[in-house]
Write an enzyme that holds these catalytic residues in place. Sequence first.
Site, PDB file in Angstrom:
ATOM      1  N   ASP A  61      -8.949   1.190   7.011  1.00  0.00           N
ATOM      2  CA  ASP A  61      -8.644   2.618   6.820  1.00  0.00           C
ATOM      3  C   ASP A  61      -9.835   3.441   7.312  1.00  0.00           C
ATOM      4  O   ASP A  61     -10.568   2.996   8.188  1.00  0.00           O
ATOM      5  CB  ASP A  61      -8.298   2.888   5.347  1.00  0.00           C
ATOM      6  CG  ASP A  61      -7.356   4.068   5.199  1.00  0.00           C
ATOM      7  OD1 ASP A  61      -7.706   5.157   5.691  1.00  0.00           O
ATOM      8  OD2 ASP A  61      -6.272   3.919   4.604  1.00  0.00           O
ATOM      9  N   HIS A  74      -9.623   3.796  10.744  1.00  0.00           N
ATOM     10  CA  HIS A  74      -8.937   5.057  11.044  1.00  0.00           C
ATOM     11  C   HIS A  74      -9.906   6.175  11.414  1.00  0.00           C
ATOM     12  O   HIS A  74      -9.511   7.313  11.551  1.00  0.00           O
ATOM     13  CB  HIS A  74      -8.051   5.474   9.874  1.00  0.00           C
ATOM     14  CG  HIS A  74      -6.918   4.526   9.614  1.00  0.00           C
ATOM     15  ND1 HIS A  74      -6.026   4.677   8.584  1.00  0.00           N
ATOM     16  CD2 HIS A  74      -6.537   3.389  10.276  1.00  0.00           C
ATOM     17  CE1 HIS A  74      -5.136   3.682   8.608  1.00  0.00           C
ATOM     18  NE2 HIS A  74      -5.437   2.881   9.618  1.00  0.00           N
TER      19      HIS A  74
END
Length: 394
Positions: free
Chosen positions: A218, A241
């Site tokens: 993430d 991310h």
Amino acid sequence: MKLLLLLCLMDCFLAIAQTSSGTFNVLNYGAMADGISDDSKAFMAAWKAACSFTGGVKLLIPKGTYLVGPVKFDGPCRNVSSITVSMEGYMKASTNLSKYVSGDDWIQFGWVHHLTLTGGGTFDGQGALSWPFNECSKTEKCRVLPSSIKFVYTEHTVMNSIKSLNSKFFHIVLLGCKNFWGSNIVAQAPSDSPNTDGFHIERSLGVNIYNSVITTGDDCISIGQSNEQVVISGITCGPGHGISVGSLGRYENEGDVKGLLIKDCTLSGTANGLRIKTWKNSPGKSSVSNLTFQNIILNSVANPIIIDQAYCPYADCSSKVPSLVSIRDIIFSDIRGTSTTPVAVTLKCSSGVPCENVNLHDVHLRYVGGSPTIAECLNVQATYSGTQLPLPCN
Ligand SMILES: *[C@@H]1O[C@H](CO)[C@@H](O)[C@H](O)[C@H]1NC(C)=O
Ligand SMILES: *[C@@H]1O[C@H](CO)[C@@H](O)[C@H](O)[C@H]1NC(C)=O
Ligand SMILES: *[C@@H]1O[C@H](CO)[C@@H](O)[C@H](O)[C@H]1NC(C)=O
């Protein structure tokens, strides 16, 4: 004579300081360090003794493998002037989720001042066994799994030379912290592990994170609501991310994000590069201002620069109400590298509160596919200087 007296005074002072400093070794408090027995109680006992001491103290976790469940290293430690946690071991998190009562994280440091967490050790969240129970990417009504290392309302905290591996949820969380310096930190989890953000920062003031390497499933670093004076530099990130401000505007009474400097970072193979995201249909107003992203290399990033004010990851968000988070005074300067999609710059602001004073200076982002990159804009007042690839939208 005066000099001698002064020396003596200093000596006496040092002598007092030395007698009032203590080292507390978890092995002396019953830790087995066999990687099988639960050492949580021993850790808490050693902490309690250290925290009750007077002067500078050290909690020593020597080399060895420790299995521990949720542990709270909480203060206040009233007579302690500074506390060093020397984590030289390999700590494994219990995989039995029933040990983590609601809201528990794994290792918490709370309400302590002048804390240093160092030692070169590893916190292994053993997340792989818990990730299948994480439903948060699919539904709002999910059980939030424990984060690995959490600092809650600490002041003057130093964290360095620490490795965090495979957290069940976030790796490192800062909540309500004042003056935090984090460096030489490695946070690592597979690219498909859910919500394994490297750092998540919320309600904090004066945060510096530098010279660290984050590879996760993430965000490398996510900067949540109500943060001020955050400096992020020298971060190597990816996969993951990317670096994200937000998501913001999901809840009522969120605080503003202001004074953020992100510089000298390299992101490779991440889904986003530099992102600001706010939920549409926000229940309250807040703002994001004075953000500078400077000297950033983005290699093979899907969305290198992205402001997204219509964030809504769940299926049930048909609302047409725009985000009420205002975004202004944002600088992207000296941002270069490659995009894996043609849209390298996305500035999609809210129709309710358009973005003001977004400045792009020297942006050079090439599409790996060959054709030129493009920019997409909505409800934004932007200015451009220096190199612009993609060309500005207007
Ligand atoms: C702090 O030190 C003072 C003076 O030695 C002592 O009276 C007090 O009990 C100590 N407080 C704690 C919380 O240990
Ligand atoms: C998991 O932890 C709970 C609560 O401490 C305990 O009752 C249970 O026996 C543990 N399960 C296993 C498999 O160890
Ligand atoms: C903007 O943020 C930076 C970084 O935190 C800070 O040094 C600077 O003082 C802020 N500027 C204003 C005008 O608030």
